[in-house]
Design an enzyme around this catalytic site. Sequence first.
Site, mmCIF file in Angstrom:
data_model
loop_
_atom_site.group_PDB
_atom_site.id
_atom_site.type_symbol
_atom_site.label_atom_id
_atom_site.label_comp_id
_atom_site.label_asym_id
_atom_site.label_seq_id
_atom_site.Cartn_x
_atom_site.Cartn_y
_atom_site.Cartn_z
ATOM 1 N N SER A 43 47.329 36.557 41.555
ATOM 2 C CA SER A 43 46.386 36.326 40.460
ATOM 3 C C SER A 43 46.815 37.107 39.231
ATOM 4 O O SER A 43 47.426 38.182 39.331
ATOM 5 C CB SER A 43 44.979 36.770 40.862
ATOM 6 O OG SER A 43 44.098 36.712 39.753
ATOM 7 N N TYR B 149 38.663 42.405 44.421
ATOM 8 C CA TYR B 149 39.488 41.194 44.489
ATOM 9 C C TYR B 149 40.884 41.464 43.943
ATOM 10 O O TYR B 149 41.890 41.064 44.532
ATOM 11 C CB TYR B 149 38.808 40.076 43.710
ATOM 12 C CG TYR B 149 39.657 38.840 43.514
ATOM 13 C CD1 TYR B 149 39.752 37.883 44.510
ATOM 14 C CD2 TYR B 149 40.356 38.636 42.317
ATOM 15 C CE1 TYR B 149 40.528 36.743 44.330
ATOM 16 C CE2 TYR B 149 41.128 37.506 42.137
ATOM 17 C CZ TYR B 149 41.216 36.561 43.142
ATOM 18 O OH TYR B 149 41.987 35.446 42.961
#
Length: 253
Positions: free
Chosen positions: A147, A160
């Site tokens: 990400s 996350y």
Amino acid sequence: MSRLAGKTALVTGGSRGIGRGIALRLAGEGALVAVHYGNNEAAAKETVAEIEAAGGQAFAVGAELGVPGDAAALWAAFDAGLAAHSGGSGLDILVNNAGVGLYGVVGEVAEADFDRVFAINAKAPYFIIQQGLERLRDGGRVINISSGVTRIAYPITSAYSMTKGAINTLTLTLAQQLGPRGITVNAVAPGLVNTDLTAELREPKAQAEAAALSVFNRVGEPADIGDAVAFLASDDARWVTAQVLDATGGSHL
């Protein structure tokens, strides 16, 4: 296009969102794609049907991730599905895409939620790879979905973001381990992408704000990420390994 003809691919979380875009693209390149789902079998079957309608080959594989024995269950389902579909065995391309989000700054994240996001986003890929190595053929590909938050600071995604940082480190170390087998290991790091999981971006104001983060002034689409993965899965990327390919559309430059 047939750069992946004769190859077998497994895309975890391949029934929806970015994973679906990846599955469609790999199938479009000629690969037989195992479309993994955690609990939405209908979505996986829809993705398989779309691939087949376009002349590709695919089958669905169900296994919940983030629970004890998840990797073993996934591979058992994959082996059975592949044998039933083609009578074959083995794998050429493993895409670790399945994941969940978690929002909250450090002071807001509950321990149980922290454990769950790590179990699905970091632990599951680790053991899926571990138990898949005997199936992965020499010259194969491992592609992990990371990400852009590993490069861009978002305090509200702290836990996350940590899971994706772990994925980047796994990519680096595994590339060295598997290099002698001719297996490349890379990651793709998306930014904001329009999927059914980011429904909040549908609102015009939110879409405009999200688009403004990119130098191209738009939000990413699953096909954008699928194209990047297809490159890394192909022979064109044979000399590329241990890399994190930024696919954020130049966000926050």
